[in-house]
Design an enzyme around this catalytic site. Structure first.
Site, PDB file in Angstrom:
ATOM      1  N   GLY A 237      37.404  34.142 -30.177  1.00  0.00           N
ATOM      2  CA  GLY A 237      37.947  34.192 -31.526  1.00  0.00           C
ATOM      3  C   GLY A 237      38.908  35.350 -31.647  1.00  0.00           C
ATOM      4  O   GLY A 237      39.221  36.011 -30.651  1.00  0.00           O
TER       5      GLY A 237
ATOM      6  N   SER B  13      38.435  38.180 -33.101  1.00  0.00           N
ATOM      7  CA  SER B  13      37.855  39.521 -32.996  1.00  0.00           C
ATOM      8  C   SER B  13      37.070  39.749 -31.718  1.00  0.00           C
ATOM      9  O   SER B  13      36.656  40.873 -31.451  1.00  0.00           O
ATOM     10  CB  SER B  13      36.951  39.767 -34.193  1.00  0.00           C
ATOM     11  OG  SER B  13      36.005  38.734 -34.270  1.00  0.00           O
ATOM     12  N   GLY B  14      36.845  38.738 -30.933  1.00  0.00           N
ATOM     13  CA  GLY B  14      36.086  38.960 -29.700  1.00  0.00           C
ATOM     14  C   GLY B  14      35.756  37.664 -28.981  1.00  0.00           C
ATOM     15  O   GLY B  14      36.262  36.604 -29.330  1.00  0.00           O
ATOM     16  N   SER B  15      34.894  37.803 -27.968  1.00  0.00           N
ATOM     17  CA  SER B  15      34.534  36.644 -27.151  1.00  0.00           C
ATOM     18  C   SER B  15      33.052  36.331 -27.332  1.00  0.00           C
ATOM     19  O   SER B  15      32.255  37.223 -27.605  1.00  0.00           O
ATOM     20  CB  SER B  15      34.779  36.946 -25.680  1.00  0.00           C
ATOM     21  OG  SER B  15      36.019  37.580 -25.533  1.00  0.00           O
ATOM     22  N   VAL B  16      32.712  35.051 -27.143  1.00  0.00           N
ATOM     23  CA  VAL B  16      31.320  34.619 -27.307  1.00  0.00           C
ATOM     24  C   VAL B  16      30.779  34.144 -25.960  1.00  0.00           C
ATOM     25  O   VAL B  16      31.437  33.352 -25.264  1.00  0.00           O
ATOM     26  CB  VAL B  16      31.217  33.490 -28.360  1.00  0.00           C
ATOM     27  CG1 VAL B  16      29.776  33.095 -28.595  1.00  0.00           C
ATOM     28  CG2 VAL B  16      31.858  33.918 -29.676  1.00  0.00           C
TER      29      VAL B  16
ATOM     30  N   LYS C 142      28.180  37.525 -29.262  1.00  0.00           N
ATOM     31  CA  LYS C 142      29.591  37.758 -29.586  1.00  0.00           C
ATOM     32  C   LYS C 142      29.912  39.219 -29.283  1.00  0.00           C
ATOM     33  O   LYS C 142      29.268  40.121 -29.842  1.00  0.00           O
ATOM     34  CB  LYS C 142      29.818  37.452 -31.065  1.00  0.00           C
ATOM     35  CG  LYS C 142      31.261  37.504 -31.484  1.00  0.00           C
ATOM     36  CD  LYS C 142      31.373  36.942 -32.882  1.00  0.00           C
ATOM     37  CE  LYS C 142      32.782  36.813 -33.368  1.00  0.00           C
ATOM     38  NZ  LYS C 142      32.854  36.094 -34.624  1.00  0.00           N
TER      39      LYS C 142
ATOM     40  N   ASP D  15      36.248  31.847 -44.636  1.00  0.00           N
ATOM     41  CA  ASP D  15      36.911  31.321 -43.433  1.00  0.00           C
ATOM     42  C   ASP D  15      36.278  29.976 -43.042  1.00  0.00           C
ATOM     43  O   ASP D  15      35.923  29.750 -41.889  1.00  0.00           O
ATOM     44  CB  ASP D  15      36.810  32.343 -42.291  1.00  0.00           C
ATOM     45  CG  ASP D  15      37.871  32.096 -41.205  1.00  0.00           C
ATOM     46  OD1 ASP D  15      38.833  31.339 -41.480  1.00  0.00           O
ATOM     47  OD2 ASP D  15      37.727  32.627 -40.103  1.00  0.00           O
TER      48      ASP D  15
END
Ligand SMILES: Nc1ncnc2c1ncn2[C@@H]1O[C@H](COP(=O)(O)OP(=O)(O)OP(=O)(O)O)[C@@H](O)[C@H]1O
Length: 454
Positions: free
Chosen positions: A112, A114-117, A131, A235
């Site tokens: 995403g 803001s970061g990775s999952v 996350k 969102d």
């Protein structure tokens, strides 16, 4: 072991003393010194024996106490973690625990803004999605705080469960969720070319699409109506709706969420959300409310029915020249509704397979068009939507909406690959400055005046 050693020592001492007495008696024949020595030796032996017995008792009591403390501690920990679980309080994880769970962040399941999952399995066997929020990003920090404060206090079958978090001083932050096995709704309603990061997916059957619509409505209704403070998700989009192994919908990603007091009718906040799902009131700098989530939900419903993005770039042939232009699905839906040809907007893949209920299509489209009314006052509450989709309230035909602002918020000239641009903390004026010159067909100020007169 220590006791045995003490016994051997005591026996050796006594043996040594007896030997000593015999030697003294036989060879030295000394009476007075002999008794003096004997007295001193006996006293020494008694002192040693007393010390050994005292140590022995002390050690035994210490061990007993330790065992009791360990078992009480374990019981307390079990009770505490049980209470946390039933109370839904997120656990604080150590980074090493998350590294073990994810096998050092091997299995990436999504990425995403803001970061990775990553997928992982906790030591007790619970599958999780971890996350990792990138270090040093102010936006990441904000999203982390919003997410924890919003979701930590909520419990609903259609909302993702935050199991825990991890904060490393000066390092990345982590959020740990229940793992939702079937990935995002985007992978199940859009053709492969329109959904990025596809791990699993397909074409979701009609009855499941209808159920997803109802599940998401219930989740949003809970956030808006049933929590102590209203929670605005801000969102809502197919990427943030996950499907579990029974295709039950679970709303996720509270990184942009905001709390709104029960006595407030709107809140002023920087622009946040994703192009294509943003409510028109974002352009007016006088605040947003739960009605903005309802608008985004309506946009998702249209995509759910059509199996396509609401805004997309299409190629056209004109006098042998190929041109590209933006196509706006909600407008097509409006026209088809007026012509009474709603079935033409349904995902063609579903129409091939059959099983699409025409009355349900009409209901979903009508609800979607009520939710996407440009004037917030006309949009139904999420409670109302649950009742309409659940068949407890009638769904009237929606009024025609001018749909002026939708293009302003939905189309980005700079993106031609259909990927969604996501806003977080953008002032509306920044957006309008950038957008207006490229929208030649609509006057921005005209649109604003229509919106202001809600
Ligand atoms: N709990 C979960 N279980 C399974 N998969 C998940 C889970 N949470 C997220 N994912 C997957 O990871 C992807 C990325 O999630 P994330 O919330 O970080 O970003 P996004 O919503 O796609 O984008 P953005 O954060 O920019 O809006 C999701 O689309 C989904 O496929």
């Amino acid at each position: 072991m220590e006791d045995r050693r003490a016994n051997i020592l005591a026996v050796s001492l006594l043996t040594a003393l007896t030997t000593f007495i015999i030697i003294c008696r036989v060879y030295l024949r000394l009476n007075k010194p002999f008794f003096l020595l004997l007295g001193a030796s006996v006293a020494a032996c008694l002192a040693v024996l007393a010390w050994i017995s005292f140590r022995h008792r002390f050690n035994r009591r210490r061990k007993l106490l330790e065992t009791k403390l360990v078992s009480e501690g374990r019981e307390l920990r079990i009770e505490y973690s049980f209470l946390r679980k039933i109370a839904g309080v997120p656990t604080k994880f150590r980074q090493s625990e998350l590294e073990d769970a994810t096998d050092k962040f091997q299995s990436l399941i999504g990425q995403g803004a803001s970061g990775s999952v990553f997928k992982g399995i906790l030591s007790d066997g619970t599958p999780v999605a971890v996350k990792r929020i990138n270090n040093g990003e102010e936006r990441g920090d904000k999203e982390f705080r919003s997410e924890v404060s919003a979701i930590a206090s909520v419990q609903h079958i259609n909302l993702v469960r935050l199991l825990g978090y991890c904060v490393v001083q000066g390092g990345p932050k982590f959020l740990v969720y229940d793992f939702i096995s079937n990935g995002s709704l985007a992978n199940w309603i859009f053709p492969k070319s329109e959904s990025s990061n596809r791990r699993c997916g397909g074409c979701l059957a009609w009855y499941l699409r209808y159920r997803v619509a109802l599940d998401v409505a219930k989740a949003l209704s809970y956030l808006h109506q049933d929590c102590r403070s209203r929670i605005l998700h801000l969102d809502v989009k197919p990427e943030n709706i996950l499907l579990d192994d029974n295709f039950q919908a679970v709303v996720s990603d509270f990184g942009l969420s905001k709390l709104m007091g029960r006595d407030e009718s709107r809140i002023i906040t920087s622009m946040r959300g994703t192009r294509g799902y943003l409510a028109p009131e974002w352009l007016l700098e006088n605040g947003v409310s739960e009605k903005s989530d309802i608008y985004s939900y309506g946009m998702v419903l249209l995509e759910l029915v059509g199996g396509r993005r609401n805004v997309r770039l299409v190629k056209t042939e004109n006098a042998g020249k190929s041109k590209t232009k933006w196509e706006y699905f909600p407008k097509i839906v409006n026209e088809k509704m007026k012509e009474g040809r709603l079935m033409e907007i349904v995902d063609p893949r579903l129409m091939e397979g059959g099983g699409v209920d025409e009355r349900e299509v009409q209901k979903l489209v009508h609800v979607a068009l009520w939710c996407t009314q440009e004037r917030t006052g006309l949009r139904p509450s999420m409670n109302m939507v649950v009742d309409m989709l659940g068949g407890r309230a009638p769904v009237e035909e929606p009024p025609e909406s001018p749909m002026i602002i939708v293009d302003l918020l939905g189309i980005d000239d700079e993106e031609s690959d259909g990927s969604r641009a996501r806003f977080c903390g953008v002032a509306p004026s920044q957006l309008s400055d950038r957008r207006i010159p490229s929208i030649s067909s609509y006057s921005f100020s005209n649109a604003m005046s229509i919106l202001s007169g809600r």
